[in-house]
Motif scaffolding. Structure first.
Motif, mmCIF file in Angstrom:
data_model
loop_
_atom_site.group_PDB
_atom_site.id
_atom_site.type_symbol
_atom_site.label_atom_id
_atom_site.label_comp_id
_atom_site.label_asym_id
_atom_site.label_seq_id
_atom_site.Cartn_x
_atom_site.Cartn_y
_atom_site.Cartn_z
ATOM 1 N N THR A 7 -5.310 -1.434 4.843
ATOM 2 C CA THR A 7 -5.629 -2.775 5.329
ATOM 3 C C THR A 7 -4.960 -3.841 4.477
ATOM 4 N N MET A 8 -5.054 -3.694 3.162
ATOM 5 C CA MET A 8 -4.468 -4.679 2.261
ATOM 6 C C MET A 8 -2.947 -4.683 2.351
ATOM 7 N N ALA A 9 -2.360 -3.501 2.536
ATOM 8 C CA ALA A 9 -0.905 -3.416 2.664
ATOM 9 C C ALA A 9 -0.437 -4.106 3.941
ATOM 10 N N ALA A 10 -1.148 -3.849 5.045
ATOM 11 C CA ALA A 10 -0.779 -4.463 6.323
ATOM 12 C C ALA A 10 -0.924 -5.979 6.255
ATOM 13 N N ALA A 11 -1.928 -6.438 5.536
ATOM 14 C CA ALA A 11 -2.202 -7.876 5.457
ATOM 15 C C ALA A 11 -1.127 -8.635 4.690
ATOM 16 N N GLN A 12 -0.399 -7.954 3.816
ATOM 17 C CA GLN A 12 0.597 -8.642 2.997
ATOM 18 C C GLN A 12 1.760 -9.193 3.816
ATOM 19 N N THR A 13 1.941 -8.696 5.031
ATOM 20 C CA THR A 13 3.030 -9.187 5.883
ATOM 21 C C THR A 13 2.598 -10.380 6.728
ATOM 22 N N ILE A 14 1.308 -10.730 6.640
ATOM 23 C CA ILE A 14 0.772 -11.841 7.430
ATOM 24 C C ILE A 14 0.224 -12.882 6.463
#
Length: 208
Positions: free
Chosen positions: A119-126
């Motif tokens: 979740t945290m990794a995916a959020a870094q692109t947004i």
């Protein structure tokens, strides 16, 4: 001068509205059947709003997961503060921490860490999600430092490092433990737990 603030407020309200309806959609049908168009219709917003703030369908699902993760962290911090406020000794606090860490070593605990990292990794692109995580983490560390100060004021501990530094270290334990999860050695987690508790005692220096 007031116009930019109004636009920013409207933007945040739109984000909250989209995420709220997306969460309901996710609960109802799950990630496989999650339908962005249905979310848009219920939220009453344009498709461009979703793609502007969240990039794509996966980004919107990640936004829901981030929101829930941050809510969970907030609840954990408040529960910890209440427990420390009522504790009569540092040993009671350390014993509770060790119990929680042992439980977190279960397969469910490992799965939770994997989801949190994803979740945290995916959020870094947004940007909006990355900023939300960073802000919540910073405030969470400060809140945990305040919780440690409660223990200091009660004469339970005499920390050997700064309270904020210890709070940040505690906050990093969950993600750091994920590397131990990858080890094939069945005794790896027990060794990690032993080293962690030893380090925690050294940092907090229990007084009673």
């Amino acid at each position: 001068m007031s116009e930019p603030k109004r636009k920013r407020s409207d933007g945040l309200e739109t984000i909250d509205r989209i995420v709220s309806f997306a969460a309901a959609e996710l609960d109802e049908v799950g990630p496989v059947q999650f339908n962005v168009i249905r979310v848009l219709e219920k939220a009453g917003v344009s498709r461009s709003s979703v793609y502007h703030h969240f990039h794509n369908r996966e980004g919107l699902i990640a936004a829901v997961e981030v929101q829930r993760l941050l809510e969970q962290l907030t609840v954990t911090n408040k529960t910890t503060r209440e427990f420390v406020s009522q504790a009569e000794s540092a040993e009671v606090i350390l014993g509770a921490i060790e119990t929680v860490l042992k439980i977190a070593g279960s397969e469910d605990g490992k799965q939770n860490r994997r989801r949190r990292i994803a979740t945290m990794a995916a959020a870094q692109t947004i940007p909006v999600l990355a900023a939300s995580i960073a802000d919540t983490q910073m405030r969470g560390d400060e809140y945990m430092a305040g919780t440690l100060q409660v223990a200091v004021d009660k004469g339970l501990i005499a920390p050997t490092e700064s309270l904020l530094g210890i709070a940040q270290w505690i906050g990093s334990l969950a993600l750091g433990r994920a590397t131990v999860d990858l080890a094939t050695d069945v005794g790896g987690d027990e060794q990690w737990l032993s080293a962690t508790m030893f380090s925690l005692r050294a940092l907090l220096k229990p007084m009673k």
